[in-house]
Structures are given as C-alpha cells and as structure tokens.
Design an enzyme around this catalytic site. Structure first.
Site, PDB file in Angstrom:
ATOM      1  CG  PHE A  56      -1.926   1.108   1.232  1.00 54.85           C
ATOM      2  CD1 PHE A  56      -3.106   1.023   0.499  1.00 54.85           C
ATOM      3  CD2 PHE A  56      -1.696   2.257   1.971  1.00 54.85           C
ATOM      4  CE1 PHE A  56      -4.027   2.053   0.506  1.00 54.85           C
ATOM      5  CE2 PHE A  56      -2.612   3.298   1.987  1.00 54.85           C
ATOM      6  CZ  PHE A  56      -3.781   3.193   1.245  1.00 54.85           C
ATOM      7  CG  HIS A  86      -6.507  -6.274   3.592  1.00 55.53           C
ATOM      8  ND1 HIS A  86      -5.263  -6.805   3.294  1.00 55.53           N
ATOM      9  CD2 HIS A  86      -6.280  -5.080   4.171  1.00 55.53           C
ATOM     10  CE1 HIS A  86      -4.324  -5.959   3.677  1.00 55.53           C
ATOM     11  NE2 HIS A  86      -4.907  -4.915   4.218  1.00 55.53           N
TER      12      HIS A  86
END
Length: 158
Positions: A56, A86
């Site tokens: 991320f 996720h």
C-alpha cells in the site's frame, strides 16, 4: 500462467534507479529484490534500495524517489489473497497508485508487485532456486528499457 517475457539487455550507465520494496513475505520479497539487483548491476545503472511497510505504501515512496531525481523506480511487493476484501483494496490501491505515479511524473515504474492466491505462487515467481519466473528481474528490465526509450523520445521530440 504467464509466458516467458522478452529478454532485455540494457546499458543503464547514467541512470539512477531506486528499488522500493515492501516488507511483507520476506522470502519472496528478498527473491524479487535479488532479481532486480542482478539486472541493475549487469546494466551498470546506479541504484539504491528502500523498504516500506507494505504494498500500500509503494506508490508514495516511488513518487518521492522519482520527484527527487531517480530516473526510474522498481516497485516490489507481495499481496496474498485472504478471506476478506483486504486483498482487492490493497491490490487496487497499489496498482492504481503506481500507474498514477508513472503518469504524473512521466518516469517509469517497474511493476513487480505479486498479487497471488497463495505463498507457493509467490515462490514460483520470485526468482528463487526452483522458481519458474523472476518477476523482480522482469520489473527491473522493463523499468530500465522504458527509461531509455523515454530519454530517446524526449531527445527526438524536444
């Protein structure tokens, strides 16, 4: 399964490259880093390695590296599917973010983020002994080749 990619040999002298790698799944990630490093050393490009917590965080670190003088970055990470959404959120954020970084900076981002269903798929792609592919090597080769193409285009058009 993906086929064998093009064999790219590049003279990277004069190029500054940053490998930006996540810290999750270290055996796989370390294999990706080793593959990218081999390509960069063989090309004689100047390079450094920075680590970020996970995939991320790759886009923002890559953007800063490119804004601060890198000619190209190689983003390496591992995202393994789990039982929650996720995986999709992180995969989409990393992919979309890295694409945006390349377009916003006009510089190449070698994409070596593995989005996989299980650890074995990552081991098969990490360039480790017994691996079928080396996605770190492929990402580095693509970033270097693209940096040289962009340099050529800027010289021809500018």
């Amino acid at each position: 399964m993906a086929g064998t990619g093009p064999s790219i040999t590049v003279d990277g002298r004069g190029l500054r490259v940053v490998i930006v790698a996540g810290q999750w799944h270290d055996v796989i990630t370390d294999g990706l880093i080793a593959g990218a490093t081999r390509v960069l050393q063989a090309s004689h490009a100047a390079f450094s390695l920075v680590r970020v917590p996970g995939s991320f965080e790759l886009p923002v670190a890559c953007k800063v590296a490119l804004e601060n003088g890198a000619d190209a970055v190689i983003a390496l990470g591992v995202i393994i599917r789990g039982g929650t959404p996720h995986f999709e959120f992180v995969s989409n954020a990393a992919t979309d973010g890295l694409t945006r970084v390349a377009l916003d900076t006009g510089k190449p981002v070698g994409f070596g983020v593995l989005t996989i269903d299980d650890e074995q798929q990552g081991l098969d792609r990490a360039g480790l002994p017994g691996s079928k592919e080396d996605k770190g090597e492929e990402a580095a080769s693509a970033a270097l080749a693209t940096a040289l193409v962009l340099r050529q285009l800027r010289g021809q058009i500018g």
